[in-house]
Write an enzyme that holds these catalytic residues in place. Sequence first.
Site, PDB file in Angstrom:
ATOM      1  CG  LEU A   1      -1.977  -1.159   1.194  1.00 37.10           C
ATOM      2  CD1 LEU A   1      -2.837  -1.123   2.455  1.00 37.10           C
ATOM      3  CD2 LEU A   1      -2.871  -1.095  -0.032  1.00 37.10           C
TER       4      LEU A   1
ATOM      5  CE  LYS B   1     -13.170   4.188  17.362  1.00 38.30           C
ATOM      6  NZ  LYS B   1     -13.001   3.062  18.274  1.00 38.30           N
TER       7      LYS B   1
ATOM      8  CG  HIS C   1     -18.570   3.682  19.593  1.00 36.48           C
ATOM      9  ND1 HIS C   1     -18.562   3.664  18.221  1.00 36.48           N
ATOM     10  CD2 HIS C   1     -17.487   2.949  19.966  1.00 36.48           C
ATOM     11  CE1 HIS C   1     -17.528   2.949  17.788  1.00 36.48           C
ATOM     12  NE2 HIS C   1     -16.863   2.506  18.831  1.00 36.48           N
TER      13      HIS C   1
HETATM   14  N1  LIG Z   1      -9.628  -4.511  14.924  1.00 33.75           N
HETATM   15  C1  LIG Z   1     -10.770  -3.952  15.256  1.00 33.75           C
HETATM   16  O1  LIG Z   1     -11.657  -4.546  15.898  1.00 33.75           O
HETATM   17  C2  LIG Z   1     -11.052  -2.537  14.872  1.00 33.75           C
HETATM   18  C3  LIG Z   1     -10.191  -1.851  14.039  1.00 33.75           C
HETATM   19  N2  LIG Z   1     -10.493  -0.578  13.655  1.00 33.75           N
HETATM   20  C4  LIG Z   1      -9.626   0.171  12.736  1.00 33.75           C
HETATM   21  O2  LIG Z   1      -9.482  -0.574  11.543  1.00 33.75           O
HETATM   22  C5  LIG Z   1      -8.196  -0.399  11.008  1.00 33.75           C
HETATM   23  C6  LIG Z   1      -7.510  -1.749  10.880  1.00 33.75           C
HETATM   24  O3  LIG Z   1      -7.385  -2.303  12.176  1.00 33.75           O
HETATM   25  P1  LIG Z   1      -6.835  -3.767  12.425  1.00 33.75           P
HETATM   26  O4  LIG Z   1      -7.387  -4.721  11.453  1.00 33.75           O
HETATM   27  O5  LIG Z   1      -7.053  -4.034  13.867  1.00 33.75           O
HETATM   28  O6  LIG Z   1      -5.278  -3.559  12.169  1.00 33.75           O
HETATM   29  P2  LIG Z   1      -4.209  -4.664  11.783  1.00 33.75           P
HETATM   30  O7  LIG Z   1      -2.878  -4.077  12.091  1.00 33.75           O
HETATM   31  O8  LIG Z   1      -4.555  -5.986  12.332  1.00 33.75           O
HETATM   32  O9  LIG Z   1      -4.378  -4.763  10.202  1.00 33.75           O
HETATM   33  C7  LIG Z   1      -3.972  -3.772   9.331  1.00 33.75           C
HETATM   34  C8  LIG Z   1      -3.678  -4.415   7.996  1.00 33.75           C
HETATM   35  O10 LIG Z   1      -3.098  -3.422   7.150  1.00 33.75           O
HETATM   36  C9  LIG Z   1      -2.068  -4.047   6.436  1.00 33.75           C
HETATM   37  N3  LIG Z   1      -0.990  -3.175   6.023  1.00 33.75           N
HETATM   38  C10 LIG Z   1      -0.262  -2.344   6.801  1.00 33.75           C
HETATM   39  N4  LIG Z   1       0.680  -1.730   6.027  1.00 33.75           N
HETATM   40  C11 LIG Z   1       0.537  -2.232   4.763  1.00 33.75           C
HETATM   41  C12 LIG Z   1       1.184  -2.004   3.525  1.00 33.75           C
HETATM   42  N5  LIG Z   1       2.183  -1.119   3.381  1.00 33.75           N
HETATM   43  N6  LIG Z   1       0.767  -2.691   2.442  1.00 33.75           N
HETATM   44  C13 LIG Z   1      -0.245  -3.576   2.537  1.00 33.75           C
HETATM   45  N7  LIG Z   1      -0.913  -3.830   3.667  1.00 33.75           N
HETATM   46  C14 LIG Z   1      -0.519  -3.155   4.771  1.00 33.75           C
HETATM   47  C15 LIG Z   1      -1.489  -5.039   7.382  1.00 33.75           C
HETATM   48  O11 LIG Z   1      -0.848  -6.012   6.603  1.00 33.75           O
HETATM   49  P3  LIG Z   1       0.195  -7.046   7.230  1.00 33.75           P
HETATM   50  O12 LIG Z   1      -0.687  -8.108   7.812  1.00 33.75           O
HETATM   51  O13 LIG Z   1       0.948  -7.481   6.038  1.00 33.75           O
HETATM   52  O14 LIG Z   1       1.009  -6.270   8.230  1.00 33.75           O
HETATM   53  C16 LIG Z   1      -2.700  -5.562   8.097  1.00 33.75           C
HETATM   54  O15 LIG Z   1      -3.240  -6.680   7.467  1.00 33.75           O
HETATM   55  C17 LIG Z   1      -7.463   0.548  11.957  1.00 33.75           C
HETATM   56  O16 LIG Z   1      -7.624   1.867  11.473  1.00 33.75           O
HETATM   57  C18 LIG Z   1      -8.213   0.376  13.265  1.00 33.75           C
HETATM   58  O17 LIG Z   1      -8.139   1.514  14.063  1.00 33.75           O
HETATM   59  C19 LIG Z   1     -11.653   0.035  14.062  1.00 33.75           C
HETATM   60  C20 LIG Z   1     -12.531  -0.602  14.892  1.00 33.75           C
HETATM   61  C21 LIG Z   1     -12.299  -1.925  15.386  1.00 33.75           C
HETATM   62  O1  LIG Z   2     -14.611   0.873  18.729  1.00 37.50           O
HETATM   63  C1  LIG Z   2     -14.416   0.234  19.744  1.00 37.50           C
HETATM   64  O2  LIG Z   2     -15.430  -0.483  20.247  1.00 37.50           O
HETATM   65  C2  LIG Z   2     -15.186  -1.560  21.139  1.00 37.50           C
HETATM   66  C3  LIG Z   2     -16.521  -1.861  21.814  1.00 37.50           C
HETATM   67  O3  LIG Z   2     -17.436  -2.296  20.826  1.00 37.50           O
HETATM   68  P1  LIG Z   2     -18.653  -3.253  21.231  1.00 37.50           P
HETATM   69  O4  LIG Z   2     -19.388  -3.436  19.952  1.00 37.50           O
HETATM   70  O5  LIG Z   2     -18.035  -4.514  21.772  1.00 37.50           O
HETATM   71  O6  LIG Z   2     -19.430  -2.544  22.278  1.00 37.50           O
HETATM   72  C4  LIG Z   2     -14.136  -1.203  22.172  1.00 37.50           C
HETATM   73  O7  LIG Z   2     -13.800  -2.344  22.947  1.00 37.50           O
HETATM   74  C5  LIG Z   2     -12.888  -0.723  21.458  1.00 37.50           C
HETATM   75  O8  LIG Z   2     -11.936  -0.293  22.433  1.00 37.50           O
HETATM   76  C6  LIG Z   2     -13.213   0.433  20.556  1.00 37.50           C
HETATM   77  O9  LIG Z   2     -12.084   0.751  19.747  1.00 37.50           O
END
Ligand SMILES: NC(=O)C1=CN([C@@H]2O[C@H](COP(=O)(O)OP(=O)(O)OC[C@H]3O[C@@H](n4cnc5c(N)ncnc54)[C@H](OP(=O)(O)O)[C@@H]3O)[C@@H](O)[C@H]2O)C=CC1
Ligand SMILES: O=C1O[C@H](COP(=O)(O)O)[C@@H](O)[C@H](O)[C@H]1O
Length: 488
Positions: free
Chosen positions: A92, A146, A238
Amino acid sequence: MPSAAKACDLILFGTKGDLARRKLLPALYQLEKAGLLQADTRIVGVARDQMDRAEYQALVKKNLATFVKKEPLDDDVVAAFEQRLHYVQVDLSSQQDYLKLKDVIDAEQRIPVSYFATPPALFPAICKGLHAAGLAEEPARVVLEKPIGHDLESSREINALVAQYFNENQIYRIDHYLGKETVLNLLALRFANAIFASNWDHNSIDHVQITVAEEVGVEGRWSYYDDAGQMRDMVQNHLLQVLTLIAMEPPARLDADSIRDEKLKVLKALRPINVSNVHEKTVRGQYAGGFVSGGSVPGYLDEEGSRANSSTETFVALKIDIDNWRWAGVPFYLRTGKRMPEKRSEVVICFKPQPHNIFHETYKHLPANKLIIRLQPDEGVEVQVMNKIPGLGEHMQLKQSKLDLSFDETFKSKRIADAYERLLLEALLGNQYLFVRRDEVEHAWRWVDGILDAWKATSESPKSYQAGSWGPVAAISLLARDDRNWDE
Ligand SMILES: NC(=O)C1=CN([C@@H]2O[C@H](COP(=O)(O)OP(=O)(O)OC[C@H]3O[C@@H](n4cnc5c(N)ncnc54)[C@H](OP(=O)(O)O)[C@@H]3O)[C@@H](O)[C@H]2O)C=CC1
Ligand SMILES: O=C1O[C@H](COP(=O)(O)O)[C@@H](O)[C@H](O)[C@H]1O
């Protein structure tokens, strides 16, 4: 499926990440199962690993087996779902790589819907890359996770950057609370029931409580969370979204801008909190070690990856005034925290007491009615009312009882869909009403920044609370000062 629905190419940037694996792909599987995906819609995973299509299909299948919970996978649905899956390897951060998307995606055939499940730092590169690959022109859509920024200034930067490539009507900003069935039910409850609609203001309501309590701690996300804290992580998005749905004026129609215009008016009417009133209106806490669900858990400062002396808050309680006609003199009390005794999100509408008590000889104080909207778990709506206890005694005996509409009981055969199922469906259908508009995000930040700045200026540490408790004692005092208490 509405006939207007067009086939899409859902491009999942960050397909190997936590969000995509745990939430997005399982949600898409459920949409497949429910027959809600347009026949020609495809899912195009994007990650930086080298993989062919078959390897990606196998990976997704394995992932579904892990994260589709509460039910066995349906092999026929999985097989149909696999047929939709494609994969493109893109680093990316390399603009050249985005051109590979052109080999797989034809924007003339299907609407490109790009989901940014990546760290926000990558948003500029992705937008630019999509533009170069010809995947940013209308009717293409983009779904943003977010956090949209860390404060007003950074959120403006992100929004302005995305706006260079996409018009506002192409941008879908996720707040997953808006996809929850029970949060959506707030619209039904308020605007499909005259009994509530006509009692929804300062004439009938004494105050409102919104609680979003979580049992979990920071769950290995210390470095993200310590920079954010509960105010940015939960309140800015939220809780304020739930508050706007409770407080807004009836929208003229059930469409995106009618609803978002009304929510925005509420955000603009929030009375500012700053150094002059921050003590009176806010409480911030941080959990110390304690017990949750019978097990001992470490304090915030002892969590994996922690840094000593962090003053990040894991609990927030607020007393909010909304300066408009409807809510004059009706405080909204909000509280949210990690490591609370249970996971519980609910809204409590506390009505005013009776103007005159004819039962005063037996009951000096009659408890006021409450409408309790349980957002999760045990979703439902409950009204607390006074009833006569049957019997022939000399005095009428009264008892507070509940009219309880449990979703589980009432809609037995209906599965409660995960928020991401609803939000992905609406993004694929091109309905923006459950997504947050730019001005909403920025007004929410403006108000939250006032509190964050005031906390910084007073440089007080958050108050400690034991994990497994309902937060610092000061959160009780916040209401006790007004002769009220949290609904427990
Ligand atoms: N996890 C959750 O429940 C929630 C997440 N979010 C938001 O969603 C977004 C993603 O979160 P999350 O999934 O937890 O994060 P992760 O770090 O688990 O995943 C991010 C992904 O982006 C990829 N990535 C990073 N850099 C590159 C690059 N240069 N090229 C290609 N791919 C790349 C990573 O690939 P690689 O695996 O190769 O490193 C990874 O698969 C964030 O903004 C987070 O704040 C929001 C609400 C809830
Ligand atoms: O966005 C977020 O939400 C979860 C809580 O979500 P819920 O659907 O389980 O109520 C929170 O745990 C997390 O810290 C926050 O990034």
